[in-house]
Design a protein around this motif. Structure first.
Motif, mmCIF file in Angstrom:
data_model
loop_
_atom_site.group_PDB
_atom_site.id
_atom_site.type_symbol
_atom_site.label_atom_id
_atom_site.label_comp_id
_atom_site.label_asym_id
_atom_site.label_seq_id
_atom_site.Cartn_x
_atom_site.Cartn_y
_atom_site.Cartn_z
ATOM 1 N N ARG A 161 13.835 0.974 76.101
ATOM 2 C CA ARG A 161 12.645 1.210 76.915
ATOM 3 C C ARG A 161 11.701 2.234 76.277
ATOM 4 N NH1 ARG A 161 14.995 2.530 82.176
ATOM 5 N NH2 ARG A 161 14.290 4.671 81.856
ATOM 6 N N SER A 162 12.022 2.685 75.080
ATOM 7 C CA SER A 162 11.199 3.726 74.462
ATOM 8 C C SER A 162 10.325 3.155 73.356
ATOM 9 C CB SER A 162 12.074 4.840 73.896
ATOM 10 O OG SER A 162 12.758 4.409 72.737
ATOM 11 N N ARG A 163 9.235 3.852 73.086
ATOM 12 C CA ARG A 163 8.383 3.557 71.929
ATOM 13 C C ARG A 163 7.776 4.872 71.446
ATOM 14 N NH1 ARG A 163 2.857 3.708 72.960
ATOM 15 N NH2 ARG A 163 2.190 3.528 75.139
ATOM 16 N N ILE A 164 7.409 4.916 70.165
ATOM 17 C CA ILE A 164 6.800 6.133 69.623
ATOM 18 C C ILE A 164 5.398 6.271 70.201
ATOM 19 C CG2 ILE A 164 6.277 7.470 67.568
ATOM 20 C CD1 ILE A 164 8.167 5.755 66.015
ATOM 21 N N ASN A 165 5.061 7.497 70.572
ATOM 22 C CA ASN A 165 3.786 7.754 71.219
ATOM 23 C C ASN A 165 2.938 8.693 70.357
ATOM 24 O OD1 ASN A 165 2.157 7.170 73.543
ATOM 25 N ND2 ASN A 165 2.538 9.228 74.304
ATOM 26 N N LEU A 188 -2.880 -4.624 65.084
ATOM 27 C CA LEU A 188 -1.532 -4.187 64.754
ATOM 28 C C LEU A 188 -0.512 -5.069 65.471
ATOM 29 C CD1 LEU A 188 -2.266 -0.371 65.053
ATOM 30 C CD2 LEU A 188 -2.033 -1.701 62.943
ATOM 31 N N PRO A 189 0.709 -5.206 64.926
ATOM 32 C CA PRO A 189 1.674 -6.169 65.474
ATOM 33 C C PRO A 189 2.431 -5.700 66.708
ATOM 34 C CG PRO A 189 2.593 -5.130 63.522
ATOM 35 C CD PRO A 189 1.178 -4.644 63.637
ATOM 36 N N PRO A 240 6.730 -2.230 57.201
ATOM 37 C CA PRO A 240 7.584 -1.110 57.622
ATOM 38 C C PRO A 240 7.625 -0.009 56.566
ATOM 39 C CG PRO A 240 8.666 -3.219 58.023
ATOM 40 C CD PRO A 240 7.449 -3.525 57.190
ATOM 41 N N PHE A 241 7.613 1.230 57.043
ATOM 42 C CA PHE A 241 7.721 2.388 56.153
ATOM 43 C C PHE A 241 9.010 3.147 56.416
ATOM 44 C CE2 PHE A 241 6.767 6.894 55.134
ATOM 45 C CZ PHE A 241 6.519 6.754 53.780
ATOM 46 N N ILE A 301 -0.452 5.601 58.240
ATOM 47 C CA ILE A 301 0.887 5.427 58.779
ATOM 48 C C ILE A 301 0.736 5.266 60.284
ATOM 49 C CG2 ILE A 301 3.174 6.412 59.078
ATOM 50 C CD1 ILE A 301 2.528 5.678 56.202
ATOM 51 N N CYS A 302 1.249 4.174 60.811
ATOM 52 C CA CYS A 302 1.111 3.861 62.232
ATOM 53 C C CYS A 302 2.462 4.014 62.928
ATOM 54 C CB CYS A 302 0.617 2.423 62.413
ATOM 55 S SG CYS A 302 -0.954 2.075 61.600
ATOM 56 N N ALA A 303 2.454 4.757 64.023
ATOM 57 C CA ALA A 303 3.667 4.923 64.832
ATOM 58 C C ALA A 303 3.720 3.770 65.828
ATOM 59 C CB ALA A 303 3.645 6.263 65.548
ATOM 60 N N LEU A 304 4.480 2.736 65.477
ATOM 61 C CA LEU A 304 4.598 1.545 66.314
ATOM 62 C C LEU A 304 5.895 1.611 67.122
ATOM 63 C CD1 LEU A 304 3.403 -1.257 63.851
ATOM 64 C CD2 LEU A 304 2.036 0.239 65.331
ATOM 65 N N LYS A 305 6.073 0.652 67.990
ATOM 66 C CA LYS A 305 7.247 0.668 68.864
ATOM 67 C C LYS A 305 8.554 0.689 68.079
ATOM 68 C CE LYS A 305 9.536 -1.799 72.653
ATOM 69 N NZ LYS A 305 9.840 -0.580 73.426
#
Length: 292
Positions: free
Chosen positions: A97-101, A51-52, A87-88, A68-72
């Motif tokens: 400083r945040s990313r989806i977890n 994944l990128p 992208p979706f 569906i991937c929760a990426l930064k």
């Protein structure tokens, strides 16, 4: 009889999001830092998709063609056949400083995933809900590190942890609209005298909530009234998430991490491996797919 077996001897830097797919009888999980998605099929064959960006969680799609991937940077669609990632839906308001977890799919096919402060110190993050048409809604705010979303058996209660605050919350969840209300504390790790933090979670067929106690290396089982019913020790302190799977949905698959914490590497040789825990005496429930 309880048994714990390492079924993947490779050491993930941050293993997360075990996901058992009933239709394929296959196990998926991620290494957030690789970043990559893995699949282990019933015959033991393993597949990897790179994944990128850092990945926090994935949801399989109903057509079986991808995830569906929760990426930064937001939600992306992965095509299993080609490996293409596109992208979706953007995540909406974000902090640098945040990313989806961590995230999971509700009974109606919506993907609920929260973000985390990568420094794990400030309440700069959000709890998102992704609809099948790509609409992203914000369910809650002022979160430090999102983890462990899962639902009661009737789908009307959402459980969700802010790991850094050492709290698991419960919300009223409107199944028709996906709206949340009446947030309250379900489990306060400090008040319970638990040394670790709440991480990934799931619900069993009796409605109990199972949670990984990260940095302590235990599986915790909470009854729906919040009572801590039992704890199960694991070979590694860095256990991160779990999901019930296997033909009978009676095997708890547990991920862990090998990355250093505060510059200190894990002390166990097995840190970062994927484990199968058998003999817990309970079964899970099938994980829904994303409705797109």
């Amino acid at each position: 009889m309880l048994s714990i077996e390492a079924i993947n001897l490779d050491r993930d830097q941050l293993g997360e999001g075990p996901l058992w797919d009933v239709e394929q009888q296959a196990l998926y999980w991620i290494d957030s830092f690789a970043p990559a998605l893995f699949r282990l099929d019933p015959k033991g064959a393993r597949k990897r998709w790179d994944l990128p960006e850092k990945v926090g969680s994935v949801a399989l799609t109903r057509d079986g063609r991808g995830a569906i991937c929760a990426l930064k940077s937001g939600f992306h669609r992965l095509d299993f056949a080609s490996g293409e990632v596109v992208p979706f839906a953007p995540a909406g308001p974000t902090h640098p400083r945040s990313r989806i977890n961590d995230g999971k799919v509700d009974r109606q096919g919506r993907f609920v995933a929260g973000s985390m402060d990568e420094a794990e110190q400030d309440p700069i993050c959000l709890l998102y809900q992704l609809d099948q048409d790509g609409t992203v809604s914000v369910l809650d705010r002022d979160i430090i590190c999102s983890n462990g979303p899962c639902w009661s058996l009737d789908g009307r209660t959402l459980y969700f942890a802010d790991t850094t605050r050492r709290l698991i919350y419960a919300y009223d969840y409107a199944t028709q609209t996906g709206a949340v209300a009446n947030r309250r504390v379900f489990a306060d790790f400090a008040k319970l005298g638990l040394a670790g933090l709440p991480d990934g979670a799931t619900v069993d067929s009796e409605g109990a909530i199972w949670c990984c106690e990260v940095y302590r290396g235990r599986l915790l089982r909470f009854l729906p009234d919040g009572t801590l019913e039992r704890s199960v020790g694991l070979p590694v302190e860095s256990a991160t998430s779990l999901m019930f799977g296997g033909p009978g949905l009676d095997i708890a698959y547990v991920t862990s991490m090998a990355r250093p914490i505060g510059g200190v590497p894990p002390k166990e040789r097995e840190a970062g491996m994927l484990f199968a825990v058998r003999g817990l005496g309970v079964r899970g429930v099938p994980e829904p797919r994303f409705a797109a």
